[in-house]
Motif scaffolding. Structure first.
Motif, PDB file in Angstrom:
ATOM      1  N   GLY A   1      -8.401   3.697   1.213  1.00 11.46           N
ATOM      2  CA  GLY A   1      -8.008   5.011   1.795  1.00 11.46           C
ATOM      3  C   GLY A   1      -6.736   5.072   2.252  1.00 11.46           C
ATOM      4  O   GLY A   1      -5.977   6.145   1.897  1.00 11.46           O
ATOM      5  N   MET A   2      -5.947   4.073   2.860  1.00 14.90           N
ATOM      6  CA  MET A   2      -4.791   4.001   3.158  1.00 14.90           C
ATOM      7  C   MET A   2      -3.687   4.473   2.072  1.00 14.90           C
ATOM      8  O   MET A   2      -2.675   5.128   2.196  1.00 14.90           O
ATOM      9  CB  MET A   2      -4.451   2.962   3.861  1.00 14.90           C
ATOM     10  N   ALA A   3      -3.844   3.695   0.922  1.00 12.40           N
ATOM     11  CA  ALA A   3      -2.932   3.559  -0.262  1.00 12.40           C
ATOM     12  C   ALA A   3      -3.223   5.146  -0.705  1.00 12.40           C
ATOM     13  O   ALA A   3      -2.128   5.789  -0.965  1.00 12.40           O
ATOM     14  CB  ALA A   3      -3.481   2.900  -1.220  1.00 12.40           C
ATOM     15  N   ILE A   4      -4.194   5.785  -0.739  1.00 10.80           N
ATOM     16  CA  ILE A   4      -4.320   7.379  -1.140  1.00 10.80           C
ATOM     17  C   ILE A   4      -3.744   8.068  -0.235  1.00 10.80           C
ATOM     18  O   ILE A   4      -3.086   9.108  -0.613  1.00 10.80           O
ATOM     19  CB  ILE A   4      -5.844   7.774  -1.513  1.00 10.80           C
ATOM     20  N   GLY A   5      -4.067   8.041   1.103  1.00 11.23           N
ATOM     21  CA  GLY A   5      -3.289   8.842   2.015  1.00 11.23           C
ATOM     22  C   GLY A   5      -1.979   8.724   2.022  1.00 11.23           C
ATOM     23  O   GLY A   5      -1.303   9.676   2.123  1.00 11.23           O
TER      24      GLY A   5
ATOM     25  N   LEU B   1       0.713  -1.133  -0.038  1.00 14.74           N
ATOM     26  CA  LEU B   1      -0.022  -0.054  -0.007  1.00 14.74           C
ATOM     27  C   LEU B   1       0.857   1.161   0.231  1.00 14.74           C
ATOM     28  O   LEU B   1       0.346   2.403  -0.513  1.00 14.74           O
ATOM     29  CB  LEU B   1      -0.896  -0.067   1.112  1.00 14.74           C
ATOM     30  N   SER B   2       2.035   1.070   0.583  1.00 12.17           N
ATOM     31  CA  SER B   2       3.134   2.250   0.525  1.00 12.17           C
ATOM     32  C   SER B   2       3.721   2.629  -0.842  1.00 12.17           C
ATOM     33  O   SER B   2       4.487   3.518  -0.800  1.00 12.17           O
ATOM     34  CB  SER B   2       3.950   2.050   1.623  1.00 12.17           C
ATOM     35  N   LEU B   3       3.451   1.699  -2.006  1.00 15.15           N
ATOM     36  CA  LEU B   3       4.113   1.934  -3.200  1.00 15.15           C
ATOM     37  C   LEU B   3       3.912   3.087  -3.733  1.00 15.15           C
ATOM     38  O   LEU B   3       4.713   3.976  -4.281  1.00 15.15           O
ATOM     39  CB  LEU B   3       3.738   0.735  -3.965  1.00 15.15           C
ATOM     40  N   GLY B   4       2.549   3.695  -3.870  1.00 19.20           N
ATOM     41  CA  GLY B   4       2.208   5.080  -4.568  1.00 19.20           C
ATOM     42  C   GLY B   4       2.460   6.093  -3.579  1.00 19.20           C
ATOM     43  O   GLY B   4       3.129   7.000  -4.418  1.00 19.20           O
ATOM     44  N   GLY B   5       2.732   6.151  -2.202  1.00 23.97           N
ATOM     45  CA  GLY B   5       3.647   6.914  -1.654  1.00 23.97           C
ATOM     46  C   GLY B   5       5.230   7.246  -1.798  1.00 23.97           C
ATOM     47  O   GLY B   5       5.605   8.395  -2.083  1.00 23.97           O
TER      48      GLY B   5
END
Length: 389
Positions: free
Chosen positions: A96-100, A46-50
């Motif tokens: 939501g976590m991935a977006i945040g 999930l942190s990849l986008g960040g």
């Protein structure tokens, strides 16, 4: 006695916040795993986008810092990061976590190309400023593990995002009140070296590119995996996320002193004289981390992180010493977009090798192989271009 500088204080605070924000999630994962009933590797993805946003945002941020206003960009950094952290603390599920996390990475991407350029502008000697600033950044890395672990245990994982977000907004208010935009002024550089020939500049650029790619993969993979590494290796010795975070914070805080030491030496010896031994020592300690068991991981991790942190101001000093002031934010941006662009490769690397080997031995061996590229870059770094007249 040197006069207190609110600009430096705010920039150092920003460095704490950016690394704190980017490393909350790897420790929060330890609390989210049982709460959301999602496996470690899947949660970590999930942190990849960040991480992608952290890299991709650096280039436009640096361009805007040079062409528009570094002061305005840093204001956006503080407030944007704060609201993104608070929003992430309020999400209800993985999407939501991935977006945040992506929003956190986007606003965090402003700091390095703009904040570091703002820190070194109008300075002759940059080593001490970079070293002290680096220690603050490492305090953010260390604080992420401890603060996240403590808040997750005492209140819940949401507080680990919301409280640092509030601090970032407060820091933004302080920045607006205390720091005013200042026009660039000429600075007398002590016995500056002549501009290197084009071939030499290409060589320096290649060295910076190679070391940046290799270092970013190794550093990101190590810091992201380390909370889980400690949790697995010290399972019989620690019993909570807080205890894991406290041990990891101790390791990072001690290792942070490397940046003070290297920053002190940058103004006194050649960069190559620092670059080669630090890069070379990193390889055997990564190999040692692959076979370390139980509590042995603590001293091995301490030595390894000391070396990794010691490499950070060397790259910043290359740019500060050899790039004109008017281009510096953009060159920092290219360097950081390369770094943060390669950094996301750490996520699938960790997930795949952790599942395949059932631990982290294969990961550290792979990182040792990658770090040989940093050694090659250090060896290729020219003597003549960096000699101090």
């Amino acid at each position: 006695m040197r006069r207190y500088d609110p600009t430096v204080a705010c920039l150092n605070t920003g460095h704490v916040l950016v690394h704190l924000a980017m490393l909350i999630f790897p420790t929060a994962v330890l609390a989210l795993e049982p709460a959301w009933h999602i496996p470690y590797g899947q949660l970590l993805s999930l942190s990849l986008g960040g991480l992608v946003a952290y890299g991709a945002g650096s280039l436009p941020a640096g361009w805007l810092g040079d062409r528009w206003s570094r002061h305005h960009m840093m204001t956006i950094f503080f407030f944007g990061l704060g609201f993104a952290l608070i929003a992430t603390g309020l999400v209800q599920g993985p999407i939501g976590m991935a977006i945040g996390l992506t929003l956190i990475g986007l606003f965090a991407s402003i700091y390095h190309p703009v904040g570091i350029a703002m820190l070194v502008e109008n300075r002759g000697k940059v080593g001490r400023a970079l070293g002290v600033n680096g220690v603050f950044g490492n305090a953010g890395i260390a604080g992420a593990a401890l603060i996240t672990g403590a808040l997750a245990q005492a209140i819940g994982w949401r507080a680990a995002f919301i409280l640092p977000g509030a601090l970032s907004i407060l820091a933004g208010i302080a920045f607006l009140l205390w720091v005013r935009p200042t026009p660039a002024r000429a600075v007398e550089r002590p016995r500056a070296a002549p501009v290197p020939a084009r071939a030499l500049m290409w060589r320096i650029g290649f060295v910076l590119l190679l070391s940046t790619v290799c270092d970013s993969i190794v550093f990101n993979a190590t810091t992201i995996a380390m909370p889980k590494v400690f949790a697995e290796h010290l399972a019989g010795w620690t019993h909570s996320t807080l205890e894991v975070g406290a041990l990891l914070s101790f390791v990072y805080l001690v290792a942070a002193m490397a940046q003070l030491l290297v920053g002190h030496l940058i103004d006194r010896v050649s960069l190559r004289g620092l670059f080669v031994p630090i890069a070379a020592l990193q390889v055997p300690f990564l190999i040692a981390a692959s076979w370390a068991e139980g509590q042995i991981i603590i001293p091995v991790a301490l030595a390894l992180m000391f070396l990794m942190f010691g490499l950070i101001p060397i790259g910043d000093a290359m740019v500060a010493q050899h790039v004109e002031e008017s281009w510096r934010s953009r060159v920092y941006a290219v360097s950081y977009v390369t770094s943060f662009g390669a950094g996301p490769l750490a996520i699938p690397l960790i997930a795949a090798l952790h599942v395949e080997s059932g631990g982290f031995s294969a990961l550290f061996l792979a990182l040792a192989a990658i770090s040989i590229g940093t050694v090659a870059a250090a060896v290729l770094f020219p003597h003549r271009a960096l000699a101090r007249a």
